[in-house]
Design a protein around this motif. Structure first.
Motif, PDB file in Angstrom:
ATOM      1  N   ALA A  64       0.533  -1.529   0.326  1.00  0.00           N
ATOM      2  CA  ALA A  64      -0.221   0.100   0.029  1.00  0.00           C
ATOM      3  C   ALA A  64       1.090   1.381  -0.107  1.00  0.00           C
ATOM      4  O   ALA A  64       0.644   1.965  -0.519  1.00  0.00           O
ATOM      5  CB  ALA A  64      -0.673  -0.015   1.190  1.00  0.00           C
ATOM      6  N   ALA A  65       2.015   1.084   1.106  1.00  0.00           N
ATOM      7  CA  ALA A  65       3.266   2.539   0.208  1.00  0.00           C
ATOM      8  C   ALA A  65       3.415   2.597  -0.458  1.00  0.00           C
ATOM      9  O   ALA A  65       3.927   3.954  -0.715  1.00  0.00           O
ATOM     10  CB  ALA A  65       4.053   2.238   1.826  1.00  0.00           C
ATOM     11  N   THR A  66       4.677   1.291  -0.858  1.00  0.00           N
ATOM     12  CA  THR A  66       5.064   1.673  -1.352  1.00  0.00           C
ATOM     13  C   THR A  66       4.417   1.424  -3.581  1.00  0.00           C
ATOM     14  O   THR A  66       4.636   2.909  -4.095  1.00  0.00           O
ATOM     15  CB  THR A  66       6.127   0.415  -2.165  1.00  0.00           C
ATOM     16  N   SER A  67       2.663   0.833  -3.341  1.00  0.00           N
ATOM     17  CA  SER A  67       2.325   1.572  -5.065  1.00  0.00           C
ATOM     18  C   SER A  67       1.797   3.084  -4.165  1.00  0.00           C
ATOM     19  O   SER A  67       1.784   3.821  -5.248  1.00  0.00           O
ATOM     20  CB  SER A  67       1.107   0.572  -4.988  1.00  0.00           C
ATOM     21  N   SER A  68       1.256   3.571  -3.335  1.00  0.00           N
ATOM     22  CA  SER A  68       0.755   5.033  -3.385  1.00  0.00           C
ATOM     23  C   SER A  68       1.831   6.076  -3.939  1.00  0.00           C
ATOM     24  O   SER A  68       1.764   7.009  -4.352  1.00  0.00           O
ATOM     25  CB  SER A  68       0.276   5.073  -2.047  1.00  0.00           C
ATOM     26  N   SER A  69       3.162   5.697  -3.570  1.00  0.00           N
ATOM     27  CA  SER A  69       4.587   6.775  -3.876  1.00  0.00           C
ATOM     28  C   SER A  69       4.818   5.848  -5.463  1.00  0.00           C
ATOM     29  O   SER A  69       4.790   7.836  -6.020  1.00  0.00           O
ATOM     30  CB  SER A  69       5.398   5.683  -3.814  1.00  0.00           C
ATOM     31  N   GLY A  70       4.606   5.266  -6.250  1.00  0.00           N
ATOM     32  CA  GLY A  70       4.611   5.174  -6.850  1.00  0.00           C
ATOM     33  C   GLY A  70       3.667   5.064  -8.655  1.00  0.00           C
ATOM     34  O   GLY A  70       3.947   6.572  -8.999  1.00  0.00           O
ATOM     35  N   LEU A 264      -0.578   0.701 -10.354  1.00  0.00           N
ATOM     36  CA  LEU A 264      -0.218   1.196  -9.623  1.00  0.00           C
ATOM     37  C   LEU A 264      -1.633   1.736  -8.999  1.00  0.00           C
ATOM     38  O   LEU A 264      -1.287   1.924  -7.610  1.00  0.00           O
ATOM     39  CB  LEU A 264       1.420   2.100  -9.278  1.00  0.00           C
ATOM     40  N   VAL A 268      -2.933   0.411  -5.001  1.00  0.00           N
ATOM     41  CA  VAL A 268      -3.054   1.339  -3.306  1.00  0.00           C
ATOM     42  C   VAL A 268      -4.874   1.559  -2.876  1.00  0.00           C
ATOM     43  O   VAL A 268      -4.090   1.076  -1.119  1.00  0.00           O
ATOM     44  CB  VAL A 268      -3.106   3.082  -3.914  1.00  0.00           C
TER      45      VAL A 268
END
Lengths: 341, 199
Positions: A64-70, A264, A268
């Motif tokens: 959830a964190a990495t995909s929101s970043s991307g 992505l 999220v």
């Protein structure tokens, strides 16, 4: 030193080692342009002995964190098709909740570790095989090309080449062949067409226009894809980009960058819903999430930089071998649990 | 092959060596060979179903254990089912007043307890292969896990399984939504700082 007690997993780990593992997986994710969830979840179990359900839940929260970043970066670049993402979400949100419920059932039966590892073995066999075969083919094509270049220099004679005209003909054919099969970069905006895409575009029943993606598709296809990927995300703690992105490109005919950005974006919400579901079942260890996130953030930055320099098929082949090693380790666990070894 | 290509190939092989070594060596170095399968049973199929998915500190933890014969799949009755529990107590310090022999001194003791192992509890049989165990969840931690080691014994046959059940002082929904939001906010922060993790 650096010993941290993970309250939900109910075990002590070395925090630095978890960060290092996160960094290594993040590096691979950045290098190969994948999410890395399919390596992170089994790695947490293999390396630290974290129960599979906690590894799945915590990894999904980390996704959830990495995909929101991307997704932030892709949204800025205009690579997200909100309409397509909403359609996918109709299926993926239901799917991820089904996945969470399946995991809960398996946990109550004491079958979670075994069944999840078995599914992972199958998944890693598929991903590893595709990666090894694709990189092997690319290496063979490259070797053929090098063979021709050596022939020019008189280092090696090749079949059917007796004159400079023969050589030009063979060289041109091989070069065209190589260009046709060249590894596709994500920046490439070529329109991909195949019989499936054409057939789907001909379907007029319940079709919908997606202006950003530039395609017209039947409305029920994205939710079905979402449902499948959602179940996988809920059960295995993977983002599912390795399924969703090729499916969007080769089935729906969506341009590559839009497929990545849209995937992505939907991930999220899908992973967040899955994360809440897993947390309610006691599968999310927030300390573990933060440690992995710290490592993967740093690792992914280096991986992304390294990907500009290291693009060869050999490195993809080696990643395939790493996947094979992880798969074999899980297979040993499965066979041992079943009493076969 | 020019120098640039040579350097690139060497880098690729060094990286490859690093990746494969990491994949092979880390599982061996950590915990003596990775995770050992915990739930391998020989005689009984043991299912542990807690009353709730998540308990709170101070709750009475009620757990239902179903025991079936592995071969016949028939419920196993008259077995001795014992549950060993270890409860996460959290990191905390305690101040204790201890009188010395002379009676004129007070010592301040600081202690950190992570996990406490409770005495084994014998589960009550309810019939049809179902056994129930109840225990007050007394802990000073707000968030943690209880490790249950269930041992089933009958006619000289012994099997055991292990399960972790979580507890938290805060509302599970607050924890679930809070931890997810925290992760997403961290991700958004990283996205804004670095321009997004490359996928």
């Amino acid at each position: 030193m650096f010993e941290i007690y993970l309250p939900i997993a109910n075990m002590t780990v070395n925090g630095l080692e978890v960060i290092l593992l996160g960094a290594l997986v993040g590096f691979l994710a950045g290098l190969f342009g994948v999410g890395g969830g399919f390596i992170m979840t089994p790695a947490l179990n293999i390396v630290f002995g974290i129960p599979m359900t906690v590894a799945v839940g915590s990894d999904l929260t980390q996704i959830a964190a990495t995909s929101s970043s991307g997704a932030v970066a892709h949204k800025r670049m205009g690579n997200v098709d909100i309409k397509l993402a909403s359609l996918i979400l109709c299926g993926s949100v239901i799917g991820v909740l089904i996945g969470v419920e399946i995991t809960k059932y398996l946990k109550s039966q004491g079958m979670d570790d075994l069944v999840l590892k078995e599914i992972y073995v199958i998944l890693l066999v598929i991903i590893g095989t595709i990666m090894i075969v694709e990189s092997y083919k690319a290496m063979r094509r490259r070797h053929e090309h090098i063979g021709i270049r050596k022939a020019v220099m008189g280092l090696k004679r090749i079949k059917d080449v007796h004159s400079i005209d023969d050589f030009k003909r063979v060289f041109k054919t091989k070069e065209e062949e190589e260009k046709k099969h060249e590894f596709k970069e994500i920046e490439e905006e070529d329109e991909i067409t195949n019989p499936v895409i054409k057939k789907l575009r001909d379907v007029k029943f319940m079709s919908i226009e997606l202006p950003r993606a530039g395609v017209r598709i039947p409305i029920f296809i994205p939710p079905l894809l979402g449902l499948f990927v959602g179940i996988m995300a809920g059960m295995l703690g993977v983002g599912g980009g390795f399924i969703m992105v090729p499916a969007m490109i080769y089935i729906l005919g969506v341009p590559t960058v839009v497929a990545i950005g849209t995937d992505l974006f939907q991930m999220v919400i899908t992973s967040s819903v899955g994360s809440v579901g897993h947390a309610l079942n006691g599968n999310v260890d927030i300390y573990l999430v933060m440690l992995i996130l710290a490592g993967s953030t740093i690792g992914a930055q280096f991986g992304a930089r390294a990907s500009k320099k290291l693009k060869g098929p050999r490195i993809r082949l080696l990643f395939g071998l790493v996947i094979a090693i992880v798969m074999l380790r899980l297979l040993m666990d499965v066979l041992s649990t079943m009493g076969l070894i | 092959m020019n120098d640039k290509m040579k350097a690139r190939n060497i880098t690729a092989w060094v990286l490859a060596g690093f990746l494969i070594t990491a994949a092979l060596a880390v599982p061996v170095s950590a915990g003596g060979g990775g995770s050992a399968p915990k739930d391998k049973t020989n005689y009984f199929d043991i299912t542990i179903v807690p009353e709730k998915s998540m308990f709170a500190p101070g709750d009475v933890m009620k757990i239902k254990i179903t025991v079936k014969d592995k071969e016949t799949h028939e419920p196993v009755e008259g077995a001795k089912v014992t549950v060993n529990m270890s409860v996460y107590q959290g990191h905390f310090t305690e101040t204790k007043e201890i009188r010395t022999e002379n009676g004129d001194g007070i010592c301040v003791v600081e202690q950190t307890t992570i996990k406490s192992i409770l005495d084994p509890i014998l589960a009550e049989e309810e019939g049809n292969g179902i056994y129930v165990v109840e225990k007050d969840l007394s802990t000073k931690a707000d968030l943690g896990g209880v490790t249950l080691k269930v041992t089933v014994e009958k006619d000289g046959k012994v099997d055991g399984v292990e399960r972790v059940i979580s507890f938290m002082g805060v509302d599970p929904w607050v924890y679930a939504v809070g931890s997810t939001l925290l992760a997403v906010i961290c991700g958004l922060g990283i996205g804004l700082i670095f321009g997004g993790i490359k996928h």
